[in-house]
Design a protein around this motif. Sequence first.
Motif, short mmCIF file in Angstrom:
data_model
loop_
_atom_site.label_atom_id
_atom_site.label_comp_id
_atom_site.label_asym_id
_atom_site.label_seq_id
_atom_site.Cartn_x
_atom_site.Cartn_y
_atom_site.Cartn_z
N TRP A 65 59.59 -17.76 -12.14
CA TRP A 65 59.25 -18.25 -10.64
C TRP A 65 59.25 -17.58 -9.59
N ARG A 66 60.45 -16.87 -9.58
CA ARG A 66 60.40 -16.03 -8.30
C ARG A 66 59.60 -15.00 -8.41
N ALA A 67 58.92 -14.29 -9.56
CA ALA A 67 57.73 -13.35 -9.52
C ALA A 67 56.76 -13.82 -8.96
N MET A 68 56.37 -15.30 -9.45
CA MET A 68 55.14 -15.71 -9.19
C MET A 68 55.01 -16.06 -7.61
N ARG A 69 56.00 -16.63 -7.00
CA ARG A 69 55.95 -16.72 -5.49
C ARG A 69 55.87 -15.46 -4.82
N CYS A 70 56.22 -14.21 -5.20
CA CYS A 70 56.11 -13.11 -4.37
C CYS A 70 54.38 -12.44 -4.96
N GLU A 71 54.11 -12.78 -5.88
CA GLU A 71 52.70 -12.55 -6.36
C GLU A 71 51.75 -13.18 -5.60
N MET A 72 51.97 -14.63 -5.27
CA MET A 72 51.01 -15.25 -4.61
C MET A 72 50.98 -14.98 -3.12
N VAL A 73 52.07 -14.66 -2.48
CA VAL A 73 52.16 -14.00 -1.12
C VAL A 73 51.57 -12.83 -0.93
N ALA A 74 51.69 -11.80 -1.87
CA ALA A 74 50.86 -10.64 -1.97
C ALA A 74 49.87 -10.83 -2.06
N GLY A 75 49.03 -11.66 -2.91
CA GLY A 75 47.70 -11.86 -3.20
C GLY A 75 46.88 -12.27 -2.15
N GLN A 76 47.62 -13.23 -1.20
CA GLN A 76 47.06 -13.97 0.05
C GLN A 76 47.07 -12.94 1.29
N TYR A 77 48.03 -12.13 1.35
CA TYR A 77 48.08 -11.05 2.31
C TYR A 77 46.95 -9.90 2.06
N LEU A 78 46.80 -9.49 0.72
CA LEU A 78 45.74 -8.63 0.23
C LEU A 78 44.32 -9.05 0.81
N ASP A 79 44.40 -10.40 0.42
CA ASP A 79 42.99 -11.14 0.75
C ASP A 79 42.51 -11.17 2.14
N ILE A 80 43.24 -11.54 3.16
CA ILE A 80 43.08 -11.57 4.23
C ILE A 80 43.06 -10.24 5.07
N ARG A 81 43.60 -9.06 4.49
CA ARG A 81 43.71 -7.62 4.82
C ARG A 81 42.14 -7.18 4.66
N ALA A 82 41.85 -7.34 3.35
CA ALA A 82 40.57 -7.04 2.68
C ALA A 82 39.58 -7.38 3.58
N GLN A 83 39.37 -8.91 4.18
CA GLN A 83 38.56 -9.42 4.82
C GLN A 83 38.17 -8.87 6.08
N ALA A 84 39.60 -8.59 6.75
CA ALA A 84 39.63 -7.97 8.08
C ALA A 84 39.06 -6.73 8.15
#
Length: 379
Positions: free
Chosen positions: A183-202
């Motif tokens: 569960w802990r790993a999953m939460r971190c992965e989700m946040v990392a993926g979301q950040y990389l998503d908005i970073r790539a878009q920008a």
Amino acid sequence: MLEARTTRGGAVDPDGCPETPHTARDAMLVVEGVLAEHLDARLCEAREVDTVFTRDVVERVAAFVQNGGRRLRTGFLWCGFQAVGGGTNPRALLRIGAALELLQTCALVHDDVMDGSPVRRGAPAVHAEFARMHRVSDMKGAAETYSTAAAVLAGDLALAWADDLLTETALASPHGRQLHGEWRAMRCEMVAGQYLDIRAQAAGSSAAEEALRIATLKSALYTVARPLALGASLAGADARALDALHSAGRCAGLAFQLRDDLLGAFGDPAVTGKPADEDLRGRKLTYLLAVAVRLADASNDGEALAVLGPDDVSRSDDEIDRIRAALERTGARAVVETRIAELYTLSLRHFTAAGADRQARREFASLMERAVFRNEGSQ
């Protein structure tokens, strides 16, 4: 008050206790009763805190959780549980499934805020509902500021509920440490993926490997890989089985996200429940877009490169049509379809390597087909 005895599938006994599921489909239906029970308790607690907060936020989050969603994560949770022989604690499994659905609520509410998406599951997104509540007309931007802040809090509340439910379940399980680690790993992965998503878009990125990394972290792992591993962990799986299920889930989850990207570009909003051009208008970095840019560059298709490239100007409907045409003409859509089929086959192979019996393999394949070879929305 939410009624624990009433669920979408009706799979609840007269005393309000969920029936024992026997298949992944059963689990996806029965989890509705566990969610209703949990949400009812949270609503009762909230009313003791503040009635306005309860009405505006808590009831809205509870309604969002119960209004739609395909419960695929609960289905994959069940598949992971059965892949290693299952166990005698379906109640704990269903509680973890409910926690996954609450985590999904947090992800969707926050994602819609970040993307500015007005629609989710065929209805106004949570932040859009909050904006409609705001009636201050003489303050520029007041409604947007309020709705964004309120939706962030609503998503945070869903996450807190999810964490509470998972923690309570893990503490009562002999495999609690492994459950919490997943569960802990999953939460971190989700946040990392979301950040990389908005970073790539920008940044206006077009890199295929970056797109795959984002898709894996933002969606594939928490949609399939971690639910499979959570189910297997609850059943006491060994390291070999967990490794195989992580691999199966990574492939299945990536196929799931690639299909979602195709639906985001070519799907019917009446069926998917969300606009079909948001990713294209915002130039989201998807594997579909990255492949199209790569193929256009290789074939010297200047027209495709121009329409697929970064653009600070809002895209018109005609430009969106030209983007779709470029995705087809370059062959990107066909490439993504082929990749989905390859990932599907690899996923089944890894799932078999986990030691799953014939029935478990059949259920996993059926759920995969529903998730990957589909026309409806995924969320």
